[in-house]
Design a protein around this motif. Sequence first.
Motif, PDB file in Angstrom:
ATOM      1  N   PHE A 140       0.839  -1.213   0.000  1.00  0.00           N
ATOM      2  CA  PHE A 140       0.000   0.000   0.000  1.00  0.00           C
ATOM      3  C   PHE A 140       0.874   1.264   0.000  1.00  0.00           C
ATOM      4  CE2 PHE A 140      -1.701   3.357   2.804  1.00  0.00           C
ATOM      5  CZ  PHE A 140      -2.747   3.808   2.011  1.00  0.00           C
ATOM      6  N   VAL A 141       1.844   1.314   0.920  1.00  0.00           N
ATOM      7  CA  VAL A 141       2.693   2.516   1.038  1.00  0.00           C
ATOM      8  C   VAL A 141       3.539   2.696  -0.217  1.00  0.00           C
ATOM      9  CG1 VAL A 141       4.484   3.673   2.389  1.00  0.00           C
ATOM     10  CG2 VAL A 141       2.760   2.304   3.556  1.00  0.00           C
ATOM     11  N   LEU A 142       4.067   1.572  -0.738  1.00  0.00           N
ATOM     12  CA  LEU A 142       4.894   1.661  -1.954  1.00  0.00           C
ATOM     13  C   LEU A 142       4.080   2.162  -3.148  1.00  0.00           C
ATOM     14  CD1 LEU A 142       7.130  -1.547  -1.782  1.00  0.00           C
ATOM     15  CD2 LEU A 142       7.931   0.815  -1.792  1.00  0.00           C
ATOM     16  N   GLN A 143       2.843   1.667  -3.247  1.00  0.00           N
ATOM     17  CA  GLN A 143       2.003   2.075  -4.374  1.00  0.00           C
ATOM     18  C   GLN A 143       1.659   3.568  -4.266  1.00  0.00           C
ATOM     19  OE1 GLN A 143      -1.165  -0.702  -5.046  1.00  0.00           O
ATOM     20  NE2 GLN A 143      -2.078   0.507  -6.693  1.00  0.00           N
ATOM     21  N   ASN A 144       1.314   3.981  -3.047  1.00  0.00           N
ATOM     22  CA  ASN A 144       0.982   5.399  -2.835  1.00  0.00           C
ATOM     23  C   ASN A 144       2.203   6.276  -3.134  1.00  0.00           C
ATOM     24  OD1 ASN A 144      -1.176   7.166  -2.141  1.00  0.00           O
ATOM     25  ND2 ASN A 144      -0.113   7.632  -0.220  1.00  0.00           N
ATOM     26  N   PHE A 145       3.374   5.801  -2.662  1.00  0.00           N
ATOM     27  CA  PHE A 145       4.619   6.539  -2.915  1.00  0.00           C
ATOM     28  C   PHE A 145       4.891   6.653  -4.419  1.00  0.00           C
ATOM     29  CE2 PHE A 145       9.098   5.603  -4.059  1.00  0.00           C
ATOM     30  CZ  PHE A 145       9.637   6.858  -3.823  1.00  0.00           C
ATOM     31  N   THR A 146       4.739   5.537  -5.131  1.00  0.00           N
ATOM     32  CA  THR A 146       5.021   5.516  -6.571  1.00  0.00           C
ATOM     33  C   THR A 146       4.122   6.497  -7.313  1.00  0.00           C
ATOM     34  OG1 THR A 146       5.641   3.183  -6.419  1.00  0.00           O
ATOM     35  CG2 THR A 146       5.122   4.016  -8.611  1.00  0.00           C
ATOM     36  N   GLU A 147       2.835   6.477  -6.981  1.00  0.00           N
ATOM     37  CA  GLU A 147       1.894   7.368  -7.660  1.00  0.00           C
ATOM     38  C   GLU A 147       2.175   8.827  -7.306  1.00  0.00           C
ATOM     39  OE1 GLU A 147      -0.231   6.567  -9.998  1.00  0.00           O
ATOM     40  OE2 GLU A 147       0.322   4.449  -9.842  1.00  0.00           O
ATOM     41  N   MET A 148       2.481   9.078  -6.052  1.00  0.00           N
ATOM     42  CA  MET A 148       2.782  10.466  -5.637  1.00  0.00           C
ATOM     43  C   MET A 148       4.036  10.980  -6.332  1.00  0.00           C
ATOM     44  SD  MET A 148       1.922  10.667  -1.572  1.00  0.00           S
ATOM     45  CE  MET A 148       2.032  12.438  -1.394  1.00  0.00           C
ATOM     46  N   ASN A 149       5.013  10.116  -6.448  1.00  0.00           N
ATOM     47  CA  ASN A 149       6.264  10.540  -7.092  1.00  0.00           C
ATOM     48  C   ASN A 149       6.020  10.879  -8.570  1.00  0.00           C
ATOM     49  OD1 ASN A 149       9.110  11.035  -6.965  1.00  0.00           O
ATOM     50  ND2 ASN A 149       9.402   9.172  -8.153  1.00  0.00           N
ATOM     51  N   LYS A 150       5.170  10.067  -9.215  1.00  0.00           N
ATOM     52  CA  LYS A 150       4.859  10.335 -10.631  1.00  0.00           C
ATOM     53  C   LYS A 150       4.171  11.691 -10.777  1.00  0.00           C
ATOM     54  CE  LYS A 150       4.363   5.501 -12.124  1.00  0.00           C
ATOM     55  NZ  LYS A 150       3.389   4.445 -12.442  1.00  0.00           N
ATOM     56  N   LEU A 151       3.221  11.956  -9.878  1.00  0.00           N
ATOM     57  CA  LEU A 151       2.514  13.239  -9.926  1.00  0.00           C
ATOM     58  C   LEU A 151       3.485  14.398  -9.679  1.00  0.00           C
ATOM     59  CD1 LEU A 151      -0.619  12.219  -7.831  1.00  0.00           C
ATOM     60  CD2 LEU A 151      -0.637  12.804 -10.258  1.00  0.00           C
ATOM     61  N   TRP A 152       4.374  14.182  -8.693  1.00  0.00           N
ATOM     62  CA  TRP A 152       5.341  15.236  -8.323  1.00  0.00           C
ATOM     63  C   TRP A 152       6.276  15.544  -9.491  1.00  0.00           C
ATOM     64  CZ3 TRP A 152      10.459  14.532  -5.410  1.00  0.00           C
ATOM     65  CH2 TRP A 152      10.933  15.757  -4.933  1.00  0.00           C
ATOM     66  N   VAL A 153       6.767  14.500 -10.135  1.00  0.00           N
ATOM     67  CA  VAL A 153       7.678  14.668 -11.275  1.00  0.00           C
ATOM     68  C   VAL A 153       6.944  15.340 -12.437  1.00  0.00           C
ATOM     69  CG1 VAL A 153       9.014  13.431 -13.021  1.00  0.00           C
ATOM     70  CG2 VAL A 153       9.184  12.754 -10.618  1.00  0.00           C
ATOM     71  N   ARG A 154       5.644  14.959 -12.629  1.00  0.00           N
ATOM     72  CA  ARG A 154       4.884  15.500 -13.749  1.00  0.00           C
ATOM     73  C   ARG A 154       4.659  17.013 -13.611  1.00  0.00           C
ATOM     74  NH1 ARG A 154      -0.492  12.819 -13.941  1.00  0.00           N
ATOM     75  NH2 ARG A 154       0.773  10.929 -13.921  1.00  0.00           N
ATOM     76  N   MET A 155       4.731  17.510 -12.380  1.00  0.00           N
ATOM     77  CA  MET A 155       4.497  18.945 -12.154  1.00  0.00           C
ATOM     78  C   MET A 155       5.419  19.837 -12.977  1.00  0.00           C
ATOM     79  SD  MET A 155       3.765  19.677  -8.152  1.00  0.00           S
ATOM     80  CE  MET A 155       3.694  21.440  -8.383  1.00  0.00           C
ATOM     81  N   GLN A 156       6.630  19.326 -13.247  1.00  0.00           N
ATOM     82  CA  GLN A 156       7.606  20.169 -13.952  1.00  0.00           C
ATOM     83  C   GLN A 156       7.170  20.477 -15.390  1.00  0.00           C
ATOM     84  OE1 GLN A 156      11.383  18.210 -15.041  1.00  0.00           O
ATOM     85  NE2 GLN A 156      10.441  16.322 -14.292  1.00  0.00           N
ATOM     86  N   HIS A 157       6.253  19.653 -15.924  1.00  0.00           N
ATOM     87  CA  HIS A 157       5.831  19.855 -17.312  1.00  0.00           C
ATOM     88  C   HIS A 157       4.553  20.683 -17.415  1.00  0.00           C
ATOM     89  CE1 HIS A 157       8.920  17.000 -18.215  1.00  0.00           C
ATOM     90  NE2 HIS A 157       8.313  16.033 -17.531  1.00  0.00           N
ATOM     91  N   GLN A 158       4.014  21.139 -16.273  1.00  0.00           N
ATOM     92  CA  GLN A 158       2.774  21.911 -16.287  1.00  0.00           C
ATOM     93  C   GLN A 158       3.100  23.392 -16.490  1.00  0.00           C
ATOM     94  OE1 GLN A 158      -0.424  20.219 -15.470  1.00  0.00           O
ATOM     95  NE2 GLN A 158       0.930  18.528 -15.966  1.00  0.00           N
ATOM     96  N   GLY A 159       2.662  23.954 -17.588  1.00  0.00           N
ATOM     97  CA  GLY A 159       2.859  25.390 -17.786  1.00  0.00           C
ATOM     98  C   GLY A 159       3.994  25.704 -18.745  1.00  0.00           C
ATOM     99  N   PRO A 160       4.148  26.998 -19.039  1.00  0.00           N
ATOM    100  CA  PRO A 160       5.143  27.424 -20.035  1.00  0.00           C
ATOM    101  C   PRO A 160       6.582  27.213 -19.562  1.00  0.00           C
ATOM    102  CG  PRO A 160       4.134  29.333 -18.981  1.00  0.00           C
ATOM    103  CD  PRO A 160       3.381  28.143 -18.507  1.00  0.00           C
TER     104      PRO A 160
END
Length: 790
Positions: A178-198
């Motif tokens: 459970f914790v690993l899955q939550n961590f993995t998904e959170m990390n993906k979202l966090w990394v994806r933030m860099q591509h949001q916006g100009p």
Amino acid sequence: MITGGVEDEEKWLAAGITGLQQNAFYMHRALDSNNLKDALKYSAQMLSELRTSKLSPHKYYELYMRAFDELRKLEIFFREETTRGCSIVELYELVQHAGNILPRLYLLCTVGSVYIKSKEAPAKDILKDLVEMCRGIQHPLRGLFLRSYLSQVSRDKLPDLGSEYEGDADTVMDAVEFVLQNFTEMNKLWVRMQHQGPARDKEKREKERSELRDLVGKNLHVLGQIEGVDLDMYKEIVLPRVLEQVVNCKDELAQCYLMDCIIQVFPDEYHLQTLETLLGACPQLQPLVDIKTVLSGLMERLSNYAASSAEVLPEFFRVEAFAKLNNAIGKVIEAQDDMPIAAVVTLYASLLTFTLHVHPDRLDYVDQILGACEKKLSGKGKLKDTKATKQIVALLSAPLEKYKDIDTALKLSNYPCVMEYLDDATNKEMANIIVQNIMKNKTCISTAEKVEALFGLMKGLIRDLDETLHDELDEEDFQEEQNSVARLIQMLHNDDPEKMLEIICTVKKHILTGGPKRIPFTVPPLVFNALKLVRQLQSQDDNGADEEVSATPKKIFQMLNQTIEVLSNVPAAELALRLYLQCAEAANDCDLEPVAYEFFTQAYILYEEEISDSRAQVTAIHLIIGTLQRMHVFGVENRDALTHKATGYSAKLLKKPDQCRAVYACSHLFWVEDQDNIKDGERVLLCLKRALRIANAAQQMSNATRGSSGSVILFIEILNKYLYFFEKGVSEITVASIQSLIELITTEMHSDNTTSDPAADAFFASTLRYIQFQKDKGGAVGEKYEAIKS
């Protein structure tokens, strides 16, 4: 993410908070009246405020925390509802009818928390359901905070070992999953933030991402606290899964932060047992990742672990921790050609600290690290980078602090090689650290080879490496550092005279390159160290000694003569004169008349040619007289020549009082108590009479220039000399001459022209009391003094 100005953002936040508070008010009213339907409706509307895309992470967090507080109250209500007979399963179904997905998932997590607590279904099933459903939010910021909420409400309800929610035997694995899955998904979202916006806002986005990193890191913290995660599970499942996510995300910020998290949250013994796996991930990280900080953090943790107990050290040896770390650092440095030199040195400094904790007896490891560092520095020249030089100082200071013995550092062949890369100012700073270490630990350097190596390291203190440096150095600091060198020279010692002479010659070779500002500090301790050796050899018969032996007083004096001559050319004439006289006295003790005479000759030449200041001349002549008076080695001819010169210098001093005092001091050159061949009463009297004439001339000169005769202090001082020699049995000093001098002083003191001088009055009164005291003794002494009328 839509962004606007700071003012716009404040407005949007204020509007969000207002909407949230209004709906929270109606939600509370519904809760108070136990109206579940309205409570869910208003709570969903309240949570809809979190659907905004207009806020920065910092402002969104403010809004989230207000919603979080309200959700805690809602959770308490749900718990009470279940006690009143409401089915938790139905409640779990009911909240899923909320119109928008974000409010629906927040409510689902809240009810899910109560569902787990009720134990009506296995915790692992509910957690799996929740973590899967949260995939419905793919907006990075909103998804991160939702999953952070899930992590927060579930962390005390994980089916861990010994937990009330444990259930089946395999459920620890479910908690970890459970914790690993939550961590993995959170990390993906966090990394994806860099591509949001100009692209132009990239720097701002990275700053915002950095503010959110703790949300992701908390998952690893939760993993580290799960009791059921033993070493095997960590090694087989947890670490590989986490590292896979770290490496695959290919994001510098995430990789650097998460590697640091892994190192900080999991136990030291786990790191030790999985060192190969952890280090294997390092070369796979992005080139811009600050790998130095990651590896330094790991080595610091392991160093502290090794220092905590000697019992853990065998495990370090078994896993070959040094070899693995050394190999990993080499690979990382090789993979990153453009790694700043400061980072390279920091890595080696951390490895050295680790080695000194784990393998303090392996000097070859320490030297190997220094050698690898030197190899990386080669071709760089003197380093100008302040960070790099600071790290080199830390690197070189570590062995000194550990071994508390410069001897050990001198055995490291690569130590001086690394020091060569320091700029001149830092080289001097490092030399100071070395000297202070020797002082603090009272280390005795006992061979010429070690002295040679040590002074090679200390060259920044011994001579000017850069002529411009001295001008910038505060004079007080310069004197302090040179005094440290002087103290160090005094500490060099070997009981074997031959080896001690080798040490002295080695020191001489180095310090004579020091230049005119340093030599006055460093030559005196060298001279006194050599004179200490002369005293040691004094008992040996020089004539009977083997001429092949270099450590003879005569040869040491030859070396000293050359050394002091360099000092006299600096020029530092007064200091050189003092040292010549010290050497003359030592030669006297060794019965080396020609050597002693040569030293006196050199002192006289300096006096005549170099010392022109009247005050310095007075000091020098008294030193000469005092030293000459103690000499017993001279024959009549040599002594007469030296004495004649000394009395001549005394009579030629500029001021009459100085002349007078020097001349009466010369009287002691003609009457030495323990030497029968130096007892010439006539010349004693001659000196004292000459002093009286000069004192009289001083009185007349004062009378002519000031209209008063001045003090009679000189006459009283001469009277005391008369009494001294009278007591010693100099027949030429008669009662009549003493009597006439007392009367002269009394007359002068009562003269109208004489200046009143309380010190002179007290001195004369004390002298008369002494005469009376001697009279009162009776016997031969009393009889001798009886004739003096005081």
